[in-house]
Design a protein around this motif. Structure first.
Motif, mmCIF file in Angstrom:
data_model
loop_
_atom_site.group_PDB
_atom_site.id
_atom_site.type_symbol
_atom_site.label_atom_id
_atom_site.label_comp_id
_atom_site.label_asym_id
_atom_site.label_seq_id
_atom_site.Cartn_x
_atom_site.Cartn_y
_atom_site.Cartn_z
ATOM 1 N N LEU A 346 0.825 -1.208 0.000
ATOM 2 C CA LEU A 346 0.000 0.000 0.000
ATOM 3 C C LEU A 346 0.860 1.259 0.000
ATOM 4 C CD1 LEU A 346 -2.863 -0.978 2.491
ATOM 5 C CD2 LEU A 346 -2.965 -0.837 -0.001
ATOM 6 N N SER A 347 2.001 1.198 0.672
ATOM 7 C CA SER A 347 2.912 2.338 0.682
ATOM 8 C C SER A 347 3.452 2.608 -0.720
ATOM 9 C CB SER A 347 4.071 2.062 1.648
ATOM 10 O OG SER A 347 4.992 3.126 1.653
ATOM 11 N N ILE A 348 3.791 1.540 -1.434
ATOM 12 C CA ILE A 348 4.281 1.687 -2.813
ATOM 13 C C ILE A 348 3.195 2.286 -3.702
ATOM 14 C CG2 ILE A 348 4.999 0.406 -4.863
ATOM 15 C CD1 ILE A 348 6.390 -1.581 -2.941
ATOM 16 N N VAL A 349 1.983 1.770 -3.579
ATOM 17 C CA VAL A 349 0.874 2.227 -4.422
ATOM 18 C C VAL A 349 0.554 3.688 -4.160
ATOM 19 C CG1 VAL A 349 -1.585 1.950 -4.922
ATOM 20 C CG2 VAL A 349 -0.113 -0.070 -4.686
ATOM 21 N N THR A 350 0.398 4.062 -2.897
ATOM 22 C CA THR A 350 0.031 5.447 -2.575
ATOM 23 C C THR A 350 1.148 6.432 -2.905
ATOM 24 O OG1 THR A 350 0.771 5.114 -0.275
ATOM 25 C CG2 THR A 350 -1.577 4.772 -0.753
ATOM 26 N N GLY A 351 2.393 5.930 -2.933
ATOM 27 C CA GLY A 351 3.499 6.810 -3.262
ATOM 28 C C GLY A 351 3.782 6.923 -4.748
ATOM 29 N N ALA A 352 3.326 5.942 -5.526
ATOM 30 C CA ALA A 352 3.631 5.927 -6.966
ATOM 31 C C ALA A 352 2.472 6.407 -7.831
ATOM 32 C CB ALA A 352 4.032 4.518 -7.390
ATOM 33 N N VAL A 353 1.255 6.024 -7.485
ATOM 34 C CA VAL A 353 0.092 6.392 -8.301
ATOM 35 C C VAL A 353 -0.203 7.883 -8.121
ATOM 36 C CG1 VAL A 353 -2.364 6.016 -8.692
ATOM 37 C CG2 VAL A 353 -0.858 4.080 -8.147
ATOM 38 N N LYS A 354 -0.317 8.606 -9.244
ATOM 39 C CA LYS A 354 -0.517 10.051 -9.192
ATOM 40 C C LYS A 354 -1.900 10.439 -9.695
ATOM 41 C CE LYS A 354 4.374 11.224 -9.572
ATOM 42 N NZ LYS A 354 5.401 12.034 -10.269
ATOM 43 N N ILE A 355 -2.387 11.542 -9.150
ATOM 44 C CA ILE A 355 -3.695 12.078 -9.514
ATOM 45 C C ILE A 355 -3.528 13.559 -9.849
ATOM 46 C CG2 ILE A 355 -4.997 10.429 -8.116
ATOM 47 C CD1 ILE A 355 -5.195 12.522 -5.937
ATOM 48 N N PRO A 356 -4.445 14.136 -10.627
ATOM 49 C CA PRO A 356 -4.336 15.558 -10.967
ATOM 50 C C PRO A 356 -4.538 16.443 -9.733
ATOM 51 C CG PRO A 356 -5.832 14.396 -12.464
ATOM 52 C CD PRO A 356 -5.562 13.473 -11.314
ATOM 53 N N TRP A 357 -3.710 17.471 -9.627
ATOM 54 C CA TRP A 357 -3.880 18.458 -8.552
ATOM 55 C C TRP A 357 -3.244 19.770 -8.989
ATOM 56 C CZ3 TRP A 357 -0.592 20.011 -3.980
ATOM 57 C CH2 TRP A 357 -1.336 20.771 -3.064
ATOM 58 N N ALA A 358 -4.048 20.816 -8.974
ATOM 59 C CA ALA A 358 -3.568 22.110 -9.465
ATOM 60 C C ALA A 358 -2.450 22.672 -8.606
ATOM 61 C CB ALA A 358 -4.741 23.099 -9.524
ATOM 62 N N GLY A 363 1.206 19.556 -12.078
ATOM 63 C CA GLY A 363 -0.221 19.306 -12.205
ATOM 64 C C GLY A 363 -0.637 17.924 -11.740
ATOM 65 N N MET A 364 0.325 17.084 -11.343
ATOM 66 C CA MET A 364 0.058 15.735 -10.857
ATOM 67 C C MET A 364 0.760 15.539 -9.511
ATOM 68 S SD MET A 364 -1.815 14.265 -13.239
ATOM 69 C CE MET A 364 -1.635 12.493 -12.977
ATOM 70 N N ILE A 365 0.140 14.753 -8.678
ATOM 71 C CA ILE A 365 0.713 14.495 -7.358
ATOM 72 C C ILE A 365 0.327 13.082 -6.926
ATOM 73 C CG2 ILE A 365 -1.274 15.359 -6.049
ATOM 74 C CD1 ILE A 365 0.726 16.580 -4.065
ATOM 75 N N SER A 366 1.177 12.454 -6.153
ATOM 76 C CA SER A 366 0.866 11.105 -5.675
ATOM 77 C C SER A 366 -0.305 11.143 -4.707
ATOM 78 C CB SER A 366 2.088 10.493 -4.986
ATOM 79 O OG SER A 366 2.373 11.174 -3.777
#
Length: 414
Positions: A346-358, A363-366
């Motif tokens: 879960l630590s790997i996933v939450t740290g690697a997967v990025k979502i849009p954020w202004a 423009g992208m952030i984990s």
């Protein structure tokens, strides 16, 4: 890890008609049940997940960080405590073989060792794969990233120590185990002193061996006082004292099993704990306490503290019957390796997967970065407090999954 009660009840007639422990039903003194061991295991797993997942590594409270080099912090205790508990659990599991070597017993030990080691490699590979596939790498480059995989780590160290320690417990007379442990620590002390092993430098024998055998691309890189080296805290040579560490836990497991009276158990654990702790601190004037090289004084001190803490928990939980507070940790304690692996994934996933954020420059952030920067920072107004709150929430999320398994009595043994 094997569930403590399973082994105790098979060898204690007082337990045969009372096989399910609950938080509301205190165990009678001398009954042989050790809920305390499961709780200590759960505390260490929860602690490992907590300290490994701050919202920001640049903002952590001092007790939640490892000592930079020499020294000891509360965070430095969680892994060695777990190693100590693994030794105790190994005593329980080897008891069914009457502590006699056979190819059947060795095959089971070898199989479990390989499984744990491969799980550790798989987690390391998954991190490389996910970060690769989410970047500009091709699928083939992400899949075949074995040239950069960290070979050693927490799970591989547990695997090696279990495999060697359990085999040694079947081959070496138990009366000789304390001398075996002492011999291993003396040999490792000589290696450190003769090989500049106490210095964070390229002349350190641990650095030389790891880089020569494994190569820098397969090692963890650490930074001390601005100097960056591939000096792995779970390196090859430091595995020797780690095995001794596990065997000390194994010896304490014998102390626990040789008596049914919990008062006598805690007396033995407190005596051993006091001797080891004071020995470690006194000897630290010559050989500093250092987790990153797993120094002999680190072994003695942390095993001593673990023994004393276990004795305290037995008194609180199994003798006095104060159990309501420890329900939370049972969910971690009954499936410890699974919960640790779950936290790592879960630590790997939450740290690697990025979502849009202004708010991010690109423009992208984990997911982790968004939770920390967009949610917790505005809520707390303090970077370090927000970092701690993220770690706590991360532990709670893992606990929810563990609690479901706990309530359904699903025990995932690795």
């Amino acid at each position: 890890m094997h569930h403590t009660e399973k082994y105790l009840k098979n060898h204690n007639p007082d337990m045969k008609h009372n096989t399910q422990h609950t938080a509301a039903a205190p165990a009678k003194p001398g009954s042989g049940r050790l809920l305390a061991l499961d709780i200590l295991r759960g505390i260490t797993i929860a602690g490992m997940i907590l300290v490994n997942n701050p919202g920001s590594w640049g903002h952590i409270y001092a007790p939640l960080g490892h000592a930079s080099w020499h020294g000891l912090t509360p965070t430095d205790l969680v892994f060695p405590f777990f190693m100590f508990i693994m030794g105790i659990s190994t005593y329980f599991s080897m008891r069914k073989y009457q502590f006699e070597f056979s190819w059947r017993s060795f095959a089971k030990i070898a199989r479990r060792t390989v499984v744990i080691f491969l799980i550790g490699l798989a987690i390391a590979w998954f991190g490389l794969f996910l970060r690769g596939i989410l970047s500009d790498k091709t699928l083939a480059e992400a899949v075949f990233s074995f040239d950069r995989i960290r070979i050693l780590g927490v799970m591989p160290r547990l695997a090696i120590c279990y495999g060697v320690g359990a085999t040694a417990a079947l081959l070496i007379p138990h009366k000789a185990l304390p001398w075996t442990v002492a011999g291993m620590l003396v040999v490792y002390t000589a290696i450190l002193l003769l090989g500049n092993g106490l210095e964070f430098a390229e002349t350190n024998i641990l650095y030389i061996v790891d880089n020569a055998v494994l190569g820098p691309s397969h090692l963890y890189a650490d930074t001390v006082d601005g100097v960056r080296l591939h000096l792995d805290p779970e390196g090859l040579l430091s595995t020797l004292p780690s095995i001794a560490h596990m065997l000390i836990g194994f010896i304490c497991g014998g102390l626990i099993m040789r008596t049914k009276d919990n008062n006598l158990r805690i007396n033995s654990l407190f005596i051993v704990g006091t001797i080891l702790t004071f020995s470690g601190f006194l000897l630290s004037y010559g050989i500093p306490i250092n987790k990153k090289i797993w120094s002999p004084t680190f072994v003695l001190t942390t095993c001593g503290l673990a023994s004393s803490f276990l004795g305290l928990l037995i008194w609180i939980i199994d003798i006095k019957g104060y159990r309501r507070w420890c329900r939370f940790f049972e969910a971690f304690g009954i499936n410890p390796l699974f919960m640790y692996c779950l936290g790592a994934v879960l630590s790997i996933v939450t740290g690697a997967v990025k979502i849009p954020w202004a708010g991010a420059e690109s423009g992208m952030i984990s997911i982790k970065g968004w939770c920390y920067s967009a949610v917790l920072m505005p809520l707390c107004g303090d970077a370090t407090l927000a970092s701690l709150l993220f770690a706590i929430l991360f532990v709670m999320f893992n606990w929810c999954i563990g609690y479901i398994l706990y309530k359904k009595k699903i025990y995932i043994k690795i």
